[in-house]
Design an enzyme around this catalytic site. Structure first.
Site, PDB file in Angstrom:
ATOM      1  CG  LEU A 323       0.984   9.414  -3.296  1.00  0.00           C
ATOM      2  CD1 LEU A 323       1.470   8.048  -3.753  1.00  0.00           C
ATOM      3  CD2 LEU A 323       1.377   9.660  -1.845  1.00  0.00           C
ATOM      4  CE  LYS A 326       2.131   4.331 -10.583  1.00  0.00           C
ATOM      5  NZ  LYS A 326       2.389   3.916 -11.983  1.00  0.00           N
ATOM      6  CD  GLU A 327      -1.923   4.901  -4.543  1.00  0.00           C
ATOM      7  OE1 GLU A 327      -2.942   4.204  -4.597  1.00  0.00           O
ATOM      8  OE2 GLU A 327      -0.793   4.432  -4.321  1.00  0.00           O
ATOM      9  CB  SER A 328      -7.332   8.200  -7.215  1.00  0.00           C
ATOM     10  OG  SER A 328      -6.946   9.561  -7.043  1.00  0.00           O
ATOM     11  CE1 TYR A 456       1.984   3.755  -6.236  1.00  0.00           C
ATOM     12  CE2 TYR A 456       3.749   4.246  -4.676  1.00  0.00           C
ATOM     13  CZ  TYR A 456       2.426   4.378  -5.083  1.00  0.00           C
ATOM     14  OH  TYR A 456       1.548   5.121  -4.318  1.00  0.00           O
TER      15      TYR A 456
END
Length: 473
Positions: A323, A326-328, A456
């Site tokens: 996660l 994927k986010e940053s 996502y």
């Protein structure tokens, strides 16, 4: 003529009993035999061609975990076969599931059983292999080389190998190739089949544990970058074509891959090949990094922090790491176009709600993100009690907002679907850009690009699956 009349009554009963017993025994044997044959037949004729794979939404590919095929580097999946398969999936419109196999024999078994749809490895066709699978058009050429320590004055020769032992990976063509040379030239070396990978055998040659091994040219040349004192000049075989393989009853998939290959061999495949095989010095740093699944067992510099927060959340830390990536991409200073900040890309209102004063501080960002995930977990707990399914609802809510996911949940209920199944609820989340659905009176949050949230969730779970395969708990 009635011959039965010549037998006494007792003998008739005896013979009748014997015949009945033999009939039952033979019937039982035949039933068992045919049941076993049917079972074997069913197991060995797994049916799923291109349309079925597209309906499933993913293609399952057998890959090798080595320095050129498939590995993790700083949280990112990399490798020659990885990049080719990712492009193939994009081209054909489905996700790729990567299945790591320990040897080629296992790959063919999984193909036969339907556990994979394509073997994405450097395969040289043979009579035996052609009985088991259908081969794609060739991706390139490959020769087989003997690898040993570099002599001082001249390249390695068969005479220098003498009666030594050459170690080869099992289920490869190397054993057959070497024995053919041994017989034709009257040589005295011994071939020892090993369970370990070619690259491990090369490591053993480099540290002096064994004297000789064999690998394909690409792997040999890449490893010479790490071990400059290795010799890989002696050929076991001349250049031959290498291919991928699919089931024989998947002709449409075979045609689709061949069409893709015909186009991609013009530019894309040579570029990816150059990245992993011609720029091996760059690969050396990626592969030997502690943040590589080959050179270490770390995903990022934040592993310990992620592990600590994952324990509070009750998640596998590798899922939380997926996660974060994927986010940053593990960039503490990342800022999205919408203003989300930090490792877990929290919006300003969420930062304030969960007590994050400095979003660029990894400790604060992770802690705030985990508090938000805990809130979402509590929100979905009663509606989706099964943990693995609930995680998907949580991830989608993290991405698009719980209101939109709740709308999809209500639509699933309205249409009589299983509201505890992400597959059925995500169907309606995909439809939240359709006015027939987002204008439904039970929908409270209106329009949303729900397919983005569905993708996502899929992407994070796919990355998590890779982390689980390649990074120890």
């Amino acid at each position: 003529m009635n011959h039965q009349g010549n037998f006494p009554l007792g003998m008739k009963k005896f013979i009748s009993t014997i015949i009945s017993v033999l009939f039952l025994l033979l019937s039982g044997v035949q039933c068992t035999f045919f049941e076993e044959r049917l079972k074997r037949s069913e197991n060995s004729t797994y049916q799923l061609d291109l349309v079925g794979i597209q309906e499933r939404g993913s293609i399952r590919a057998a890959v090798d975990n080595n320095s050129t095929s498939y590995y993790i580097y700083r949280g990112r999946r990399m490798g020659y076969e990885f990049e080719l398969l990712r492009d193939l999936g994009k081209n054909l419109g489905f996700q790729v599931e990567f299945v790591i196999v320990s040897d080629i024999q296992e790959a063919f078994e999984k193909l036969d059983e339907g556990k994979v749809d394509v073997i994405a490895m450097n395969l040289e066709p043979s009579v035996d292999r052609s009985r088991k699978a259908a081969f794609t058009h060739y991706l390139g050429t490959m020769s087989t080389l003997v690898i040993g320590k570099k002599p001082i004055e001249k390249p390695v020769t068969w005479e220098e190998i003498g009666r030594d032992t050459i170690h080869v990976r099992k289920s490869t063509v190397y054993n057959k190739q070497l024995n053919s040379i041994k017989d034709s030239l009257g040589l005295g070396f011994t071939v020892m089949v090993s369970d370990v990978h070619e690259e491990t055998l090369i490591d053993q040659v480099a540290d002096g544990t064994i004297k000789w091994t064999v690998a394909d040219r690409n792997i040999a040349k890449a490893n010479q970058t790490y071990y400059p004192d290795l010799d890989a000049s002696l050929k076991v075989s001349e250049d031959g074509t290498v291919h991928w393989a699919v089931r024989k009853n998947s002709p449409e998939l075979l045609d689709a891959i061949n069409t893709w290959l015909a186009e991609k061999k013009k530019r894309f495949i040579p570029e990816v090949y150059a990245k992993y095989f011609l720029s091996s010095r760059n690969s050396y740093y990626r592969i030997n990094s502690p943040f590589s699944s080959l050179g270490g067992n770390r995903i990022s510099v934040f592993d310990e922090l992620i592990q600590q927060n994952a324990r509070e959340l009750g998640w596998d830390w590798r899922l939380l790491a997926a996660l974060v990536y994927k986010e940053s991409g593990f960039d503490t200073s990342a800022v999205s176009y919408a203003g989300a900040e930090g490792l877990l890309q929290l919006m300003p209102v969420t930062l304030e709600r969960f007590g994050v004063t400095d979003p660029n501080d990894p400790t604060e960002s992770l802690r705030g993100g985990v508090r938000y995930l805990q809130y979402l977990d509590k929100f979905w707990m009663e509606r989706v009690p099964e943990t693995a399914e609930r995680v998907k609802f949580i991830l989608a809510s993290y991405n698009v907002g719980q209101g939109h996911v709740e709308d999809a949940w209500r639509l699933a209920m309205k249409y009589g679907k299983n509201t505890q199944s992400w597959k059925e609820v995500s169907y309606f989340l995909n439809l939240k850009s359709d006015p027939d659905y987002y204008r439904d009176p039970i929908v409270k949050s209106g329009y949303a690009k729900g397919h983005v949230a569905v993708n996502y969730v899929r992407d994070i779970l796919a990355l998590y699956d890779s982390y689980r395969s390649l990074i120890s708990p």
